[in-house]
Motif scaffolding. Sequence first.
Motif, PDB file in Angstrom:
ATOM      1  N   ILE A 170       0.887  -1.094   0.120  1.00 54.99           N
ATOM      2  CA  ILE A 170       0.250  -0.092   0.009  1.00 54.99           C
ATOM      3  C   ILE A 170       0.980   1.222   0.000  1.00 54.99           C
ATOM      4  O   ILE A 170       0.666   2.195  -0.885  1.00 54.99           O
TER       5      ILE A 170
ATOM      6  N   VAL B 192      -5.345   2.834  -4.793  1.00 54.23           N
ATOM      7  CA  VAL B 192      -5.756   1.540  -4.119  1.00 54.23           C
ATOM      8  C   VAL B 192      -7.093   1.375  -4.669  1.00 54.23           C
ATOM      9  O   VAL B 192      -7.999   2.295  -4.315  1.00 54.23           O
TER      10      VAL B 192
ATOM     11  N   CYS C 204     -10.198  -0.957  -3.316  1.00 58.91           N
ATOM     12  CA  CYS C 204     -10.595  -2.011  -2.210  1.00 58.91           C
ATOM     13  C   CYS C 204     -11.867  -1.940  -1.593  1.00 58.91           C
ATOM     14  O   CYS C 204     -12.542  -0.945  -1.782  1.00 58.91           O
TER      15      CYS C 204
ATOM     16  N   SER D 115     -14.002  -1.371   2.208  1.00 60.75           N
ATOM     17  CA  SER D 115     -14.052  -0.256   3.281  1.00 60.75           C
ATOM     18  C   SER D 115     -14.330  -0.687   4.644  1.00 60.75           C
ATOM     19  O   SER D 115     -15.070  -0.250   5.332  1.00 60.75           O
TER      20      SER D 115
ATOM     21  N   THR E 277      -8.992  -1.438   6.990  1.00 60.24           N
ATOM     22  CA  THR E 277      -8.657  -1.035   5.729  1.00 60.24           C
ATOM     23  C   THR E 277      -8.578   0.568   5.792  1.00 60.24           C
ATOM     24  O   THR E 277      -7.750   1.293   5.137  1.00 60.24           O
TER      25      THR E 277
ATOM     26  N   LEU F 190      -5.306   3.094   5.166  1.00 57.87           N
ATOM     27  CA  LEU F 190      -5.011   3.830   4.113  1.00 57.87           C
ATOM     28  C   LEU F 190      -4.966   5.249   4.717  1.00 57.87           C
ATOM     29  O   LEU F 190      -4.090   6.221   3.997  1.00 57.87           O
TER      30      LEU F 190
ATOM     31  N   ARG G  40      -2.848   7.153   1.413  1.00 54.65           N
ATOM     32  CA  ARG G  40      -2.790   6.806  -0.064  1.00 54.65           C
ATOM     33  C   ARG G  40      -4.222   6.874  -0.657  1.00 54.65           C
ATOM     34  O   ARG G  40      -5.195   6.835   0.064  1.00 54.65           O
TER      35      ARG G  40
ATOM     36  N   ALA H  50      -7.540   6.203  -2.579  1.00 54.38           N
ATOM     37  CA  ALA H  50      -8.165   5.107  -3.147  1.00 54.38           C
ATOM     38  C   ALA H  50      -9.650   5.157  -3.553  1.00 54.38           C
ATOM     39  O   ALA H  50     -10.368   6.255  -3.307  1.00 54.38           O
TER      40      ALA H  50
ATOM     41  N   VAL I 267     -10.606   9.976  -0.539  1.00 55.17           N
ATOM     42  CA  VAL I 267     -11.031   8.565  -1.043  1.00 55.17           C
ATOM     43  C   VAL I 267     -12.181   9.114  -1.915  1.00 55.17           C
ATOM     44  O   VAL I 267     -13.098   9.845  -1.564  1.00 55.17           O
TER      45      VAL I 267
END
Length: 374
Positions: A256, A262, A264, A266, A270, A274, A279, A281, A307
């Motif tokens: 990661i 990313v 993915c 939730s 996670t 993040l 990062r 996402a 995100v």
Amino acid sequence: MSKGIILLAAGGTGGHVFPAEALAYKLKERGYSVHLVTDSRAERYAGKFPADEIHVVPSATIGSKNPIKVAKSLWTLWTGMRAARKLIRTIKPLCVVGFGGYPTVPPLLAATRMGVPAMIHEQNAVMGRANKALAGRVQAIAGGFLPENGGAFPDKTVTTGNPVRPAVIDAAKQPYVPSVPDDPFNLVVFGGSQGAQYFSKAVPTAISLLEEPLRKRLRITQQVRPEDMETVNSCTRKLEMGADIAPFFSDMAERIGAAHLVLCRSGASTVSELAVIGRPAILVPYPYALDHDQAANAAALAATGGVKVIPQSELTPEKLSTILRGAMTMPEKLAKMAAAAKQAGKPDAASLLADMVEAIAAKRSIQDFKGAGV
């Protein structure tokens, strides 16, 4: 010399085990001995869990309406309670801490009935069934996303955030470096124990719709179910692209940290990881999650701009392909998302939770911590 034993109880999935692991490291640093009680599913995580001993206690969930199955589950829970009482009498823990999942029910019930200080940690924005059943019995409730002054037990709830493992803290030290055009673009895809199947179908199709220059830039790490391995590997070979496909990655935090984007589910761990690593996402909440806890978790981070949340029903391969194309051609946008995610992270959650455990073990008032986690 050990200050005493803290008994951690966690269900056998990564979402339950990882926060317990983070707390275990912090308690060990402070001189405590840590024991873990869980079920057989946690074996693949046990190698890195810093427990002095790991105990498996019988447990079961009562989800069936079949009276025979219910009777069997009740008998298993009763057997687990007896085993947990025996364990607690033997190791004499200063405190028992539950992290959710049905394997936590016997040890937490046993502890509260035996007068042993106990608390729970709820990772999600919506409390799970096991924790909900235990919440009225314990001295304190720590929450990853739970509102401190809301819910059924505001007087004993503290919003600590979700503890993250040392590997996540290490990955967070790596700054986000955008992938400029023509550079490799690292995409990390994972779906947890229940949610990986959808990505196994959608991601290869979406990538096949990208222009060849973009496909050649992609470097994919994708977690898939064992039964989907051959299909996904076959697709990536046909697309002639770099891919690392496996059912489980023990170094996921590091991956990661190296990601440019990313994709993915939730789950609470996670979302927290993040944010701490920082990062960008695309979060696709698992649509069949009980109480829609994943949607609530995703909304908490989406509010920061770190995100983008897309329901699974709306994320067609065509839409995903468009999102990937935009992400790979607008690095400055991803850099802003990464910064926003990191600002929302709570890297000190494990320390605050360890403070709470020590207070509960010493039978101090939880009011000392009210407001400390915000």
